[in-house]
Every structure is written in structure tokens, then in C-alpha cells.
Motif scaffolding. Structure first.
Motif, PDB file in Angstrom:
ATOM      1  N   PRO A   1      14.506  71.244  25.554  1.00  0.00           N
ATOM      2  CA  PRO A   1      14.098  69.832  25.604  1.00  0.00           C
ATOM      3  C   PRO A   1      13.661  69.354  26.984  1.00  0.00           C
ATOM      4  O   PRO A   1      12.680  68.611  27.108  1.00  0.00           O
ATOM      5  CB  PRO A   1      15.348  69.085  25.125  1.00  0.00           C
ATOM      6  CG  PRO A   1      16.034  70.055  24.218  1.00  0.00           C
ATOM      7  CD  PRO A   1      15.801  71.405  24.849  1.00  0.00           C
ATOM      8  N   LYS A   2      14.354  69.790  28.024  1.00  0.00           N
ATOM      9  CA  LYS A   2      14.051  69.306  29.369  1.00  0.00           C
ATOM     10  C   LYS A   2      12.669  69.752  29.844  1.00  0.00           C
ATOM     11  O   LYS A   2      11.976  69.017  30.562  1.00  0.00           O
ATOM     12  CB  LYS A   2      15.131  69.781  30.342  1.00  0.00           C
ATOM     13  CG  LYS A   2      15.170  68.995  31.640  1.00  0.00           C
ATOM     14  CD  LYS A   2      16.438  69.305  32.412  1.00  0.00           C
ATOM     15  CE  LYS A   2      16.546  68.431  33.660  1.00  0.00           C
ATOM     16  NZ  LYS A   2      17.821  68.660  34.378  1.00  0.00           N
ATOM     17  N   SER A   3      12.253  70.938  29.436  1.00  0.00           N
ATOM     18  CA  SER A   3      10.963  71.445  29.892  1.00  0.00           C
ATOM     19  C   SER A   3       9.796  70.914  29.069  1.00  0.00           C
ATOM     20  O   SER A   3       8.657  70.904  29.540  1.00  0.00           O
ATOM     21  CB  SER A   3      10.955  72.981  29.851  1.00  0.00           C
ATOM     22  OG  SER A   3      10.994  73.454  28.512  1.00  0.00           O
ATOM     23  N   VAL A   4      10.062  70.472  27.833  1.00  0.00           N
ATOM     24  CA  VAL A   4       8.987  70.031  26.930  1.00  0.00           C
ATOM     25  C   VAL A   4       8.828  68.514  26.914  1.00  0.00           C
ATOM     26  O   VAL A   4       7.702  67.990  26.896  1.00  0.00           O
ATOM     27  CB  VAL A   4       9.220  70.557  25.494  1.00  0.00           C
ATOM     28  CG1 VAL A   4       8.166  70.001  24.539  1.00  0.00           C
ATOM     29  CG2 VAL A   4       9.192  72.081  25.488  1.00  0.00           C
ATOM     30  N   ILE A   5       9.940  67.792  26.913  1.00  0.00           N
ATOM     31  CA  ILE A   5       9.873  66.328  26.841  1.00  0.00           C
ATOM     32  C   ILE A   5       9.699  65.784  28.250  1.00  0.00           C
ATOM     33  O   ILE A   5      10.666  65.456  28.954  1.00  0.00           O
ATOM     34  CB  ILE A   5      11.126  65.751  26.149  1.00  0.00           C
ATOM     35  CG1 ILE A   5      11.247  66.318  24.730  1.00  0.00           C
ATOM     36  CG2 ILE A   5      11.051  64.225  26.086  1.00  0.00           C
ATOM     37  CD1 ILE A   5      12.484  65.868  23.980  1.00  0.00           C
ATOM     38  N   THR A   6       8.443  65.721  28.674  1.00  0.00           N
ATOM     39  CA  THR A   6       8.094  65.279  30.029  1.00  0.00           C
ATOM     40  C   THR A   6       7.084  64.140  29.935  1.00  0.00           C
ATOM     41  O   THR A   6       6.379  63.998  28.924  1.00  0.00           O
ATOM     42  CB  THR A   6       7.470  66.427  30.834  1.00  0.00           C
ATOM     43  OG1 THR A   6       6.217  66.810  30.225  1.00  0.00           O
ATOM     44  CG2 THR A   6       8.397  67.639  30.880  1.00  0.00           C
ATOM     45  N   PRO A   7       6.978  63.313  30.971  1.00  0.00           N
ATOM     46  CA  PRO A   7       5.973  62.238  30.948  1.00  0.00           C
ATOM     47  C   PRO A   7       4.556  62.755  30.738  1.00  0.00           C
ATOM     48  O   PRO A   7       3.759  62.132  30.030  1.00  0.00           O
ATOM     49  CB  PRO A   7       6.132  61.591  32.338  1.00  0.00           C
ATOM     50  CG  PRO A   7       7.542  61.872  32.733  1.00  0.00           C
ATOM     51  CD  PRO A   7       7.834  63.239  32.183  1.00  0.00           C
ATOM     52  N   GLU A   8       4.255  63.915  31.323  1.00  0.00           N
ATOM     53  CA  GLU A   8       2.910  64.486  31.197  1.00  0.00           C
ATOM     54  C   GLU A   8       2.610  64.884  29.756  1.00  0.00           C
ATOM     55  O   GLU A   8       1.528  64.600  29.231  1.00  0.00           O
ATOM     56  CB  GLU A   8       2.770  65.699  32.121  1.00  0.00           C
ATOM     57  CG  GLU A   8       2.873  65.391  33.610  1.00  0.00           C
ATOM     58  CD  GLU A   8       4.311  65.182  34.089  1.00  0.00           C
ATOM     59  OE1 GLU A   8       4.482  64.615  35.186  1.00  0.00           O
ATOM     60  OE2 GLU A   8       5.244  65.581  33.353  1.00  0.00           O
TER      61      GLU A   8
END
Length: 254
Positions: free
Chosen positions: A220-227
Motif C-alpha cells: 500500500p505505501k508504495s502504490v497509494i501515492t499522490p502521484e
């Protein structure tokens, strides 16, 4: 059991709904499919569940689903749609008992009833076992659909928006039950979600879809990003850290 999707594609007419999708769901893992409406989440679950016939390969422990009998597949895959399509005038108990068909056909035994009673209690539905399935609320109906899939005692759960029609408390309750089932047994789950924060909290990995293709995948941390949120959803957002899980605060559509 492990689920693996290799180079899966599907068209509605001449339009690709899915294109060269590759996903792996490992035993004891919850993987969430994220993406806007029309990104292919429901279509992908239907392709895996056998409701649609895609190009590509779906494997369970390296065995091709196309080489398996339907009854065998029904014992391995439990599919939960967004909503009940054909609502029959039967009791809640009988609606859940339908999930035992891969094992008993149309005649149930003592063990099947025990399984159904256990699942009704697990889902908090025991007090409405004798109520008419077509007379309960949309949220209650959603919980019955999940209970029916669990009655199949599947190795892999396919859940299409399992929290649809549920209020906040029951969303958390249902996802916690799914988490406990997956972590407590040799079960895996692939679920389509709209709520990014619920997906972040309850998922081991995220698969982000955009226009039928895998845009990004990982924890989740690597995929759910502002970008990623900006590119896939067309929304500017900030993403905070909440107990090592990303928490999305949407700001504006762009």
C-alpha cells in the motif's frame, strides 16, 4: 493456494476492458484492486470466476482453470458480486445453504447445516436466519452474499466491492472478518475496492488499474501515492502516514 493471472485480456466488442493483466495472489494474502469506474476491476473478477471468457491464463497452484471441472472450481473459488442479481423468495438460511451445492448438490446433510450455522454466527446473521432473503436491507443482503461464498469453504475469495451498501461500522466489521479468515487459514482474497483508505488498512498488496491495464502494484505505501492518485483518478490529494499505512486526503479534482 496461490492464484496467478498471466497475460489476461478481455474485450467488450472491439474495446479492450482488460489488456495483458498479470497478477499474483499468494496464500494468506489480501490483494485489493483499485482504480476508477471503468478501469476493469469487476471484469477482472468475472474473468477469474468464469463468468467471462478472457484470453490469457488463470492458474490455481499452477493448474489451469480451463482444465478443471466446474464443481472443482466452485470448491476453490468463492465469488461475491456487488449486489444480488436474482433475488429469490427464500430464507436467509437457505440463501447461504446454496453455497454448499458443490459438495451436496440439492440435498444437504448435518455437516452442511453446521457449516451454515457457523458462518451465520460469524457474520452476525444468526438472528435473521429465518427471515426472507428478498425482504432484508441492501447491507444485510451484502453480508448474506459473503456468507454464501464462505459456505463454499473456498481457498480463494473473489470479492467485488464487499463493503458496498454497508454503513461504516459494518464495513469495518466485514473487512475484519475477511482478514481473520484469510490470516487464520489457508485462504487468499482478491477484492475490488473503491475506498482507498479501507484498502490501505486491510490489504497486503494493492493492484492499481487504469483503463484495463496494471498501472502499478505493490504494498500500500508504495502504490497509494499522490502521484498515482493524480494520474489514475485525476484527483490531487495528500497522503499521510497512519500507523505505517497511507491515509488519503483528497483535495480537488483536476
Amino acid at each position: 493456494m496461490n492464484l496467478e493471472i498471466r497475460d489476461l485480456s478481455f474485450k467488450y466488442g472491439s474495446r479492450f476492458a482488460l489488456k495483458d493483466v498479470k497478477i499474483e495472489v499468494r496464500e494468506g494474502e489480501i490483494v485489493s484492486l483499485l482504480g476508477p469506474n471503468g478501469s476493469g476491476k469487476t471484469t477482472l473478477l468475472k474473468c477469474i470466476g468464469g463468468m467471462l471468457r478472457p484470453k490469457g491464463t488463470v492458474l490455481i497452484d499452477e493448474k489451469d482453470l480451463r482444465e478443471m471441472k466446474q464443481n472443482e472450481i466452485a470448491k476453490l473459488l468463492g465469488y461475491v458480486p456487488q449486489r444480488a442479481i436474482n433475488v429469490l423468495p427464500c430464507s436467509v438460511f437457505d440463501a447461504v445453504m446454496v453455497g454448499r451445492r458443490p459438495y451436496v448438490g440439492w440435498r444437504s446433510g448435518k455437516k452442511d447445516k453446521e457449516v451454515v450455522f457457523k458462518i451465520l454466527k460469524l457474520m452476525g446473521l444468526e438472528d435473521m436466519a429465518l427471515r426472507s432473503f428478498d425482504g432484508i436491507s441492501g447491507g444485510e443482503m451484502q453480508k448474506v452474499l459473503i456468507a454464501k461464498a464462505l459456505a463454499q469453504e473456498p481457498e480463494i475469495l473473489l470479492l467485488d466491492e464487499p463493503t458496498s451498501n454497508l454503513d461504516l461500522r459494518h464495513q469495518l466489521e466485514v473487512l475484519k472478518i475477511i482478514e481473520e479468515i484469510v490470516k487464520g487459514g489457508k485462504v487468499s482474497a482478491l477484492m475490488a475496492m473503491h475506498d482507498l483508505n479501507l484498502a490501505s488498512r486491510f490489504s497486503d498488496r494493492i493492484v492499481l488499474l487504469k483503463k484495463g491495464e496494471v498501472y502499478d502494484a505493490g504494498d500500500p505505501k508504495s502504490v497509494i501515492t499522490p502521484e498515482n492518485i493524480k494520474s489514475v483518478y485525476g484527483v490531487e490529494a495528500t497522503v499521510d502516514d497512519n500507523n505505517s499505512r497511507p491515509y488519503v486526503i483528497p483535495l480537488k479534482a483536476i
